[in-house]
Write a protein that holds these residues in place. Structure first.
Motif, mmCIF file in Angstrom:
data_model
loop_
_atom_site.group_PDB
_atom_site.id
_atom_site.type_symbol
_atom_site.label_atom_id
_atom_site.label_comp_id
_atom_site.label_asym_id
_atom_site.label_seq_id
_atom_site.Cartn_x
_atom_site.Cartn_y
_atom_site.Cartn_z
ATOM 1 N N PHE A 189 1.927 -8.235 -3.803
ATOM 2 C CA PHE A 189 1.125 -7.431 -2.888
ATOM 3 C C PHE A 189 0.213 -8.308 -2.032
ATOM 4 C CE2 PHE A 189 2.083 -4.828 -6.597
ATOM 5 C CZ PHE A 189 2.614 -3.688 -6.010
ATOM 6 N N PRO A 190 0.764 -8.959 -1.019
ATOM 7 C CA PRO A 190 -0.088 -9.708 -0.098
ATOM 8 C C PRO A 190 -0.873 -8.754 0.795
ATOM 9 C CG PRO A 190 2.171 -9.689 0.691
ATOM 10 C CD PRO A 190 2.195 -9.032 -0.655
ATOM 11 N N GLY A 191 -2.015 -9.194 1.285
ATOM 12 C CA GLY A 191 -2.797 -8.378 2.208
ATOM 13 C C GLY A 191 -3.389 -7.155 1.552
ATOM 14 N N ARG A 192 -3.744 -6.196 2.363
ATOM 15 C CA ARG A 192 -4.352 -4.961 1.875
ATOM 16 C C ARG A 192 -3.293 -4.072 1.201
ATOM 17 N NH1 ARG A 192 -6.939 -2.772 7.317
ATOM 18 N NH2 ARG A 192 -4.920 -3.586 8.050
ATOM 19 N N VAL A 193 -3.717 -3.308 0.211
ATOM 20 C CA VAL A 193 -2.813 -2.385 -0.469
ATOM 21 C C VAL A 193 -3.341 -0.969 -0.303
ATOM 22 C CG1 VAL A 193 -1.767 -1.695 -2.654
ATOM 23 C CG2 VAL A 193 -2.142 -4.125 -2.180
ATOM 24 N N ARG A 194 -2.524 -0.106 0.271
ATOM 25 C CA ARG A 194 -2.833 1.320 0.378
ATOM 26 C C ARG A 194 -1.857 2.074 -0.523
ATOM 27 N NH1 ARG A 194 -5.523 1.927 5.496
ATOM 28 N NH2 ARG A 194 -6.904 0.101 5.593
ATOM 29 N N LEU A 195 -2.379 2.973 -1.331
ATOM 30 C CA LEU A 195 -1.546 3.706 -2.287
ATOM 31 C C LEU A 195 -1.345 5.143 -1.812
ATOM 32 C CD1 LEU A 195 -1.725 3.711 -6.130
ATOM 33 C CD2 LEU A 195 -1.821 5.882 -4.921
ATOM 34 N N VAL A 196 -0.090 5.595 -1.838
ATOM 35 C CA VAL A 196 0.237 6.992 -1.565
ATOM 36 C C VAL A 196 1.140 7.467 -2.696
ATOM 37 C CG1 VAL A 196 1.373 8.616 -0.014
ATOM 38 C CG2 VAL A 196 0.067 6.701 0.939
ATOM 39 N N ALA A 197 0.711 8.488 -3.413
ATOM 40 C CA ALA A 197 1.498 9.044 -4.510
ATOM 41 C C ALA A 197 1.734 10.521 -4.257
ATOM 42 C CB ALA A 197 0.779 8.853 -5.850
ATOM 43 N N ALA A 198 2.976 10.957 -4.409
ATOM 44 C CA ALA A 198 3.312 12.356 -4.140
ATOM 45 C C ALA A 198 4.323 12.853 -5.159
ATOM 46 C CB ALA A 198 3.861 12.517 -2.730
ATOM 47 N N GLY A 199 4.087 14.063 -5.668
ATOM 48 C CA GLY A 199 5.015 14.671 -6.610
ATOM 49 C C GLY A 199 4.280 15.226 -7.818
ATOM 50 N N LYS A 200 5.034 15.853 -8.705
ATOM 51 C CA LYS A 200 4.414 16.467 -9.874
ATOM 52 C C LYS A 200 3.920 15.429 -10.881
ATOM 53 C CE LYS A 200 7.858 19.598 -10.065
ATOM 54 N NZ LYS A 200 8.685 20.685 -10.632
ATOM 55 N N ALA A 201 4.446 14.203 -10.828
ATOM 56 C CA ALA A 201 3.971 13.124 -11.701
ATOM 57 C C ALA A 201 3.068 12.154 -10.943
ATOM 58 C CB ALA A 201 5.150 12.371 -12.303
ATOM 59 N N ALA A 202 2.611 12.541 -9.750
ATOM 60 C CA ALA A 202 1.875 11.613 -8.884
ATOM 61 C C ALA A 202 0.584 11.115 -9.525
ATOM 62 C CB ALA A 202 1.572 12.280 -7.543
ATOM 63 N N TRP A 203 -0.154 12.013 -10.181
ATOM 64 C CA TRP A 203 -1.435 11.577 -10.751
ATOM 65 C C TRP A 203 -1.205 10.541 -11.839
ATOM 66 C CZ3 TRP A 203 -3.841 11.083 -15.386
ATOM 67 C CH2 TRP A 203 -5.212 10.795 -15.354
ATOM 68 N N GLN A 204 -0.260 10.791 -12.720
ATOM 69 C CA GLN A 204 0.003 9.863 -13.817
ATOM 70 C C GLN A 204 0.472 8.521 -13.281
ATOM 71 O OE1 GLN A 204 -0.656 10.810 -16.901
ATOM 72 N NE2 GLN A 204 -0.051 8.932 -17.952
ATOM 73 N N MET A 205 1.364 8.520 -12.290
ATOM 74 C CA MET A 205 1.869 7.278 -11.710
ATOM 75 C C MET A 205 0.745 6.512 -11.025
ATOM 76 S SD MET A 205 5.537 8.627 -10.199
ATOM 77 C CE MET A 205 6.277 7.000 -9.928
ATOM 78 N N ALA A 206 -0.114 7.227 -10.288
ATOM 79 C CA ALA A 206 -1.220 6.571 -9.588
ATOM 80 C C ALA A 206 -2.235 6.004 -10.566
ATOM 81 C CB ALA A 206 -1.893 7.561 -8.640
ATOM 82 N N LYS A 207 -2.457 6.707 -11.673
ATOM 83 C CA LYS A 207 -3.396 6.224 -12.681
ATOM 84 C C LYS A 207 -2.904 4.908 -13.274
ATOM 85 C CE LYS A 207 -6.945 6.651 -15.547
ATOM 86 N NZ LYS A 207 -6.712 5.525 -16.465
ATOM 87 N N VAL A 208 -1.619 4.819 -13.553
ATOM 88 C CA VAL A 208 -1.054 3.568 -14.076
ATOM 89 C C VAL A 208 -1.208 2.449 -13.050
ATOM 90 C CG1 VAL A 208 1.055 2.414 -14.833
ATOM 91 C CG2 VAL A 208 0.584 4.745 -15.575
ATOM 92 N N ALA A 209 -0.911 2.753 -11.780
ATOM 93 C CA ALA A 209 -1.042 1.747 -10.727
ATOM 94 C C ALA A 209 -2.473 1.271 -10.599
ATOM 95 C CB ALA A 209 -0.540 2.307 -9.395
ATOM 96 N N SER A 210 -3.417 2.196 -10.668
ATOM 97 C CA SER A 210 -4.823 1.822 -10.589
ATOM 98 C C SER A 210 -5.235 0.950 -11.762
ATOM 99 C CB SER A 210 -5.689 3.092 -10.550
ATOM 100 O OG SER A 210 -7.059 2.775 -10.553
ATOM 101 N N ASP A 211 -4.770 1.295 -12.957
ATOM 102 C CA ASP A 211 -5.089 0.485 -14.135
ATOM 103 C C ASP A 211 -4.516 -0.921 -14.013
ATOM 104 O OD1 ASP A 211 -6.371 2.670 -15.207
ATOM 105 O OD2 ASP A 211 -4.725 3.223 -16.552
ATOM 106 N N CYS A 212 -3.333 -1.031 -13.396
ATOM 107 C CA CYS A 212 -2.670 -2.330 -13.278
ATOM 108 C C CYS A 212 -3.249 -3.187 -12.153
ATOM 109 C CB CYS A 212 -1.177 -2.144 -13.036
ATOM 110 S SG CYS A 212 -0.261 -1.491 -14.449
ATOM 111 N N LEU A 213 -3.523 -2.566 -11.011
ATOM 112 C CA LEU A 213 -3.897 -3.328 -9.817
ATOM 113 C C LEU A 213 -5.403 -3.346 -9.561
ATOM 114 C CD1 LEU A 213 -1.045 -2.200 -7.377
ATOM 115 C CD2 LEU A 213 -1.136 -4.235 -8.817
ATOM 116 N N GLY A 214 -6.125 -2.412 -10.123
ATOM 117 C CA GLY A 214 -7.582 -2.393 -9.998
ATOM 118 C C GLY A 214 -8.049 -2.423 -8.555
ATOM 119 N N SER A 215 -8.934 -3.357 -8.258
ATOM 120 C CA SER A 215 -9.549 -3.430 -6.935
ATOM 121 C C SER A 215 -8.587 -3.893 -5.850
ATOM 122 C CB SER A 215 -10.763 -4.363 -6.973
ATOM 123 O OG SER A 215 -10.363 -5.669 -7.341
ATOM 124 N N ARG A 216 -7.374 -4.302 -6.231
ATOM 125 C CA ARG A 216 -6.377 -4.649 -5.198
ATOM 126 C C ARG A 216 -6.057 -3.434 -4.328
ATOM 127 N NH1 ARG A 216 -2.873 -8.449 -5.340
ATOM 128 N NH2 ARG A 216 -2.873 -7.890 -3.127
#
Length: 412
Positions: free
Chosen positions: A35-62
Motif C-alpha cells: 500500500f504505497p501512498g494514501r489508503v482509502r477504504l471502501v467496504a460494501a456488502g452484508k459482511a462489509a463491517w466485519q471485513m473493514a474491522k479486520v482491515a482496520s486492525d491490520c493496517l491501523g493508521s495507514r
C-alpha cells in the motif's frame, strides 16, 4: 419435532458459519498486498463491517479515511477513520445512494501512488449503488426482478447498466489510483464481474444479454432505462487487482465436517444449487425417502442460491421456503430432517437465517390449521414455520458466502 435432529442442525449451522467468517481470510489477503501512498477504504456488502474491522486492525493508521456500507442492523460499532452507513437490501434505498456518493467523493482526486482498498461481499449490488435512473424506478426494477424469479447473474446484468458504479465503473472513478479488491463471494462459480455487480472488474455480459433478460421477464422500463441497457460497460480495466477470500465451497466443506463430527456420513450433492427453493426442498426430501431404512446416518449437502417465485403476499425467504417444501416429502420419517440457512444470518426480509423441518412438521402444521401447498402459494413460510418452531435464527453473522441446505437421515 425431533429435538435431537434440531440440536444437530443448530450445531452444524454454528460450526459452518464460524468457519467462513472473513477474519482470517481477509487478514491473509492483506498480508499479500502493498500500500504505497494514501489508503482509502471502501467496504460494501452484508459482511462489509466485519471485513473493514479486520482491515482496520491490520493496517491501523495507514487507512487515511474510509466508508463502510452494509445492511440495516449489521454495523457492530465504530471503526477508526471510517464512516459506517446502513442501507436497504435487497431493494436499494436513498441511504445507500447517499453512502455510495460519499464513497465516490472519497476516491476522487487521488494520484498514481495512492490505493483504494475495496472490500466486497454479497449484498453489495443493492447496498453500493448510484443509479443512473431515478431511485424509485431502480427500486421498482429490482423488485420486478426479485418477484419474477430471476437469478443473481440475470439481476446483476440488468443492474450494472443502470448504475454509475457497477460493471467496473467504480474502478474508473478511482483512476489513476490503484485498486486492491478483496472479495467474499456469494455467487455460484465466483464470477468476479457478478459479485456485488463487479464495481472493480470488467463486465463479461453485454448489452445484448441485458436486453434478452429484460425481454425474458417482461420488465417494465422507462425510455431512459431501456436506452441504458444498450450502453456497454467497461471490458478492460488497468491498475486493479482482486483476491477472493471465501465462497460457498468453504461453507459446504465446513458443514460436511460438522456432520461427520456428529456421526453422519456427509455427501455433497452440489455447491452450485440454482433452482426454485420449493423444488430444491422437494428434491432433498425425495433423496431422504430413497435412503430411509438403509441403517446409515447420512447427511446430504447442497450449497448455492435458490430463488422464490412470488405468487402471494406472505413473509418468508428462500431458505425457509425450501425447508417448508421438504416437510411434505419427509412426513412420517422420524429420523429425517431438512434445513437450509443463509450464511449472512438473514433470509429474505425476515429476522430468520433459514428454516428447519422434520418428519413431524407437516402434521404439526395441519394441527394448526395450515396446509403446506396453501402456505407455499402464499409465500408465507416464515409465519408457518414460526408456528411450529421451525425458524433458525442466528442474527447477523458478519459473513456472506451464499446458502447451504442439509438433509439429515439418522439411523434408527
Amino acid at each position: 419435532m425431533n429435538p435431537s435432529l434440531r440440536a444437530d442442525a443448530e450445531q452444524i449451522v454454528r460450526t459452518a458459519i464460524a468457519a467462513v467468517r472473513p477474519d482470517a481470510a481477509v487478514r491473509l489477503a492483506l498480508q499479500q498486498m502493498t500500500f504505497p501512498g494514501r489508503v482509502r477504504l471502501v467496504a460494501a456488502g452484508k459482511a462489509a463491517w466485519q471485513m473493514a474491522k479486520v482491515a482496520s486492525d491490520c493496517l491501523g493508521s495507514r487507512i487515511e479515511s474510509g466508508i463502510v456500507i452494509t445492511k440495516y442492523g449489521h454495523v457492530m460499532g465504530p471503526i477508526p477513520a471510517c464512516t459506517c452507513c446502513e442501507a436497504g437490501h435487497p431493494v436499494p434505498d436513498e441511504n445507500g445512494f447517499r453512502a455510495t456518493q460519499a464513497a465516490l467523493d472519497l476516491v476522487s482526486g487521488l494520484t498514481e501512488r495512492d490505493t483504494v482498498l475495496l472490500l466486497l461481499s454479497g449484498g453489495g449490488s443493492a447496498l453500493f449503488e448510484k443509479p443512473l435512473i431515478p431511485g424509485a424506478e431502480l427500486q421498482d426494477v429490482t423488485a420486478q426482478l426479485l418477484a419474477c424469479g430471476a437469478d443473481i447473474v440475470e439481476i446483476n446484468t440488468i443492474r450494472k447498466r443502470l448504475s454509475a458504479v457497477k460493471g467496473g465503473r467504480f474502478a474508473l472513478a478511482c483512476a489513476p489510483a490503484q485498486v486492491q479488491t478483496v472479495v467474499l463471494s456469494d455467487v455460484l462459480g465466483d464470477p468476479l464481474d457478478m459479485i456485488a455487480s463487479g464495481p472493480a472488474f470488467p463486465d463479461s455480459a453485454t448489452a445484448a444479454d441485458a436486453r434478452r433478460i429484460a425481454a425474458k421477464y417482461g420488465l417494465r422500463l422507462s425510455a431512459l432505462a431501456d436506452r441504458l441497457l444498450g450502453v456497454e460497460t467497461p471490458k478492460t480495466l488497468e491498475r486493479v487487482t482482486t483476491q477472493i477470500t471465501g465462497s460457498v465451497r468453504a461453507l459446504c466443506a465446513a458443514a460436511a465436517t460438522a456432520c461427520r463430527d456428529l456421526g453422519y456420513e456427509p455427501i455433497l450433492l452440489t455447491d452450485r444449487l440454482c433452482c426454485e427453493a420449493k423444488e430444491a426442498g422437494r428434491f432433498l426430501a425425495s433423496v431422504l425417502r430413497t435412503h430411509a431404512g438403509e441403517g446409515r446416518s447420512l447427511a446430504f449437502l447442497a450449497g448455492g442460491e435458490t430463488v422464490v417465485r412470488l405468487t402471494g403476499h406472505g413473509l418468508g425467504g428462500r431458505n425457509q421456503e425450501l425447508a417448508l417444501a421438504a416437510a411434505e416429502g419427509i412426513a412420517g420419517l422420524t429420523g429425517a430432517a431438512v434445513f437450509s440457512v443463509g450464511s449472512d444470518g438473514t433470509d429474505g426480509p425476515t429476522d430468520a437465517a433459514g428454516g428447519f423441518a422434520d418428519g413431524f412438521t407437516r402434521d404439526a402444521l395441519r394441527a394448526a390449521g395450515l396446509e403446506i401447498p396453501d402456505v407455499l402459494r402464499a409465500n408465507d413460510s416464515y409465519h408457518a414455520l414460526e408456528r411450529v418452531g421451525g425458524l433458525i435464527r442466528t442474527g447477523p453473522t458478519g459473513t456472506n458466502v451464499n446458502d447451504v441446505a442439509v438433509a439429515l437421515l439418522r439411523a434408527e
